[in-house]
Design a protein around this motif. Structure first.
Motif, PDB file in Angstrom:
ATOM      1  N   ALA A 122      57.319 -14.180 -12.181  1.00  0.00           N
ATOM      2  CA  ALA A 122      56.531 -15.395 -11.982  1.00  0.00           C
ATOM      3  C   ALA A 122      56.134 -15.547 -10.522  1.00  0.00           C
ATOM      4  N   GLY A 123      54.965 -16.154 -10.291  1.00  0.00           N
ATOM      5  CA  GLY A 123      54.568 -16.497  -8.936  1.00  0.00           C
ATOM      6  C   GLY A 123      55.561 -17.485  -8.342  1.00  0.00           C
ATOM      7  N   TYR A 124      55.742 -17.465  -7.032  1.00  0.00           N
ATOM      8  CA  TYR A 124      56.803 -18.273  -6.423  1.00  0.00           C
ATOM      9  C   TYR A 124      56.490 -18.626  -4.980  1.00  0.00           C
ATOM     10  N   ARG A 139      50.880 -26.252  -5.202  1.00  0.00           N
ATOM     11  CA  ARG A 139      50.400 -24.931  -5.622  1.00  0.00           C
ATOM     12  C   ARG A 139      50.695 -24.627  -7.091  1.00  0.00           C
ATOM     13  N   PHE A 140      51.449 -25.508  -7.753  1.00  0.00           N
ATOM     14  CA  PHE A 140      51.883 -25.243  -9.115  1.00  0.00           C
ATOM     15  C   PHE A 140      51.465 -26.366 -10.048  1.00  0.00           C
ATOM     16  N   ALA A 141      51.415 -26.037 -11.327  1.00  0.00           N
ATOM     17  CA  ALA A 141      51.151 -27.027 -12.366  1.00  0.00           C
ATOM     18  C   ALA A 141      52.438 -27.308 -13.123  1.00  0.00           C
ATOM     19  N   TYR A 144      57.436 -27.708 -13.681  1.00  0.00           N
ATOM     20  CA  TYR A 144      57.816 -27.049 -12.445  1.00  0.00           C
ATOM     21  C   TYR A 144      59.198 -26.400 -12.598  1.00  0.00           C
ATOM     22  N   GLU A 188      58.876 -21.804  -8.779  1.00  0.00           N
ATOM     23  CA  GLU A 188      58.190 -20.753  -9.526  1.00  0.00           C
ATOM     24  C   GLU A 188      57.200 -21.350 -10.520  1.00  0.00           C
ATOM     25  N   GLU A 189      56.229 -20.524 -10.887  1.00  0.00           N
ATOM     26  CA  GLU A 189      55.362 -20.912 -11.984  1.00  0.00           C
ATOM     27  C   GLU A 189      56.140 -20.841 -13.289  1.00  0.00           C
ATOM     28  N   PHE A 190      55.795 -21.703 -14.225  1.00  0.00           N
ATOM     29  CA  PHE A 190      56.448 -21.732 -15.523  1.00  0.00           C
ATOM     30  C   PHE A 190      55.890 -20.618 -16.402  1.00  0.00           C
TER      31      PHE A 190
END
Length: 432
Positions: A122-124, A139-141, A144, A188-190
């Motif tokens: 995942a993106g982080y 930066r995230f949706a 979270y 991190e992205e979910f």
């Protein structure tokens, strides 16, 4: 050969049970010691009282008792560098060095390694203050994913459904909710998909696949309620097909081992990959630097080889000389009996009986949080107390066998989930 096993939980009871069957200990050829152990482990090993944070004392015990192999079960001694201290005394150790154990000890370390090695995850963002973390949420949706960077006994992950919940959780984390583990937080992205666990034994050069499993982290049935250390598991995980396992080795496990070796932190031990099976393929959630608990229990029920020889070969960088591990084609399923109050404050001291009756069904009951009371009765001493483990031709049969054994126990102050393996049972009952 004499062997020392470090640890006191259900994972270590399963390891002790399997190690006791090793040729290395057969016919009085050696003694299995365990520290600190538990009443279940005492059925297979001689218990000794050692402080695992006192590396010199552990090394001295190994020297005085001619220990040929040390098996470190839990993560804390690995992150503390116990393996390094023992190897410095020329003692063979199964478990990674302190530097390599950062794969579990620091989520930020692992995420950075994945980025360098091109490992799917995942993106982080790594954050080191509440203000930095709050800004990074932009930066995230939602939802979270917030992770304390360090060791938090399996409880350092928060999935916040809203921005407000995320900000509140971050305030708790940086406010000391997880102690030093929360001094840095990874956001991190979910990821969406089904989770599975994959295990490999490696000496830094050779990689041996060592089975798959699925854990059940939530305390409540249907995977509801707060996260726990694990309420049950089964192995193998059919959702992790041979094709997907090959992809995991090629894209995740292999690049990790090679990167660690190339960067001077060669990894030796068991590498436990928590995976998310996404529509884009398997992605790494996180690594553990030791066997999972309760995943170890189901793996040991299925493993048909000599565990002592395997772990010694890994410790001595001889894995390439061994054949691939052999596992029973049967499914193993384990149900965790926990003390009332878990995962909050568990009720301790509850009387436990009926283990012989449970094992008479064909199951194996591994002790996790048990002690012997002053009157010699078995009592609960922690959150997760027993791991009731059984085999079957599939998950449905293994589940039925495990719960038949659970129902034979007498533990009034305990509880368990009654749906371990529910996703796979549903698939088996409604095949494509």
């Amino acid at each position: 050969m004499n062997i020392l096993l470090a640890g006191s939980g259900g994972r270590e009871h399963a390891l002790a049970w399997k190690l006791a069957q090793s040729r290395l200990l057969a016919d009085g050829a050696g003694t299995l010691y365990a520290t600190p152990g538990n009443p279940g482990i005492a059925q297979h090993a001689e218990l000794v009282a050692l402080d695992l944070t006192d590396h010199e004392a552990v090394a001295r015990f190994c020297d005085e008792n001619r220990i040929g192999l040390v098996v470190i079960g839990p993560e804390a001694p690995l992150v503390d560098g116990l393996a390094d201290s023992l190897r410095a005394r020329l003692i063979s150790v199964f478990g990674p060095s302190q530097a390599a154990a950062q794969l579990e000890g620091s989520k930020g370390f692992t995420k950075d390694l994945c980025e360098r090695a091109g490992i799917p995850t995942a993106g982080y963002v790594r954050t080191r203050s509440l203000a930095e973390a709050t800004d990074a949420l932009d930066r995230f949706a939602a939802p979270y994913v917030l992770k304390a960077d360090g060791l938090a006994a399996g409880k350092g992950v928060v999935i916040a459904e809203t921005r407000a919940e995320a900000e509140e959780a971050l305030a708790d984390m940086f406010g000391g909710a997880f102690g030093d583990a929360g001094a840095e937080v990874v956001i991190e992205e979910f990821m969406t998909g089904e989770e599975a666990s994959f295990f490999a034994i490696t000496d830094g050069a050779t990689i041996m696949p060592f089975g798959s499993a699925q854990d059940h982290k939530r305390v409540g049935e249907g995977d509801t309620g707060p996260n726990t250390g694990g309420m049950g598991a089964y192995s193998p995980a059919p959702v992790l097909t041979p094709v997907l396992e090959a992809e995991v080795i090629q894209r995740i496990i292999g690049p990790t081992v090679h990167a660690m070796t190339n960067e001077g932190t060669s990894y030796s031990g068991v590498l436990y990959a928590g995976l998310m099976l996404t529509v884009e393929g398997p992605k790494l959630i996180e690594y553990n630097a030791r066997f999972g608990d309760p995943e170890c229990q189901v793996l040991m029920m299925r493993y048909e080889g000599d565990l002592g020889e395997l772990l010694l070969a890994c410790a001595d960088n001889r894995l390439a000389a061994l054949p691939a591990p052999r596992f029973s084609p049967e499914t193993a399923l384990t149900v965790v009996m926990a003390a009332d109050g878990y995962p909050g404050t568990p009720k301790k001291g509850g009387r436990i009986a009926g283990i012989d009756a449970a094992e008479a069904t064909g199951a194996k009951v591994f002790h996790a949080g048990t002690v012997l009371g002053a009157d010699g009765t078995l009592q609960s001493s922690g959150g997760r107390v027993l791991n009731v483990t059984a085999l079957g031709d599939n998950v449905t049969q293994a589940q039925a066998a495990a719960y038949a054994a659970v129902d034979a126990l007498d533990f009034a102050d305990g509880f368990c989930r009654r749906d371990i393996g529910w996703r796979e049972v549903a698939r088996e009952q409604t095949p494509d």
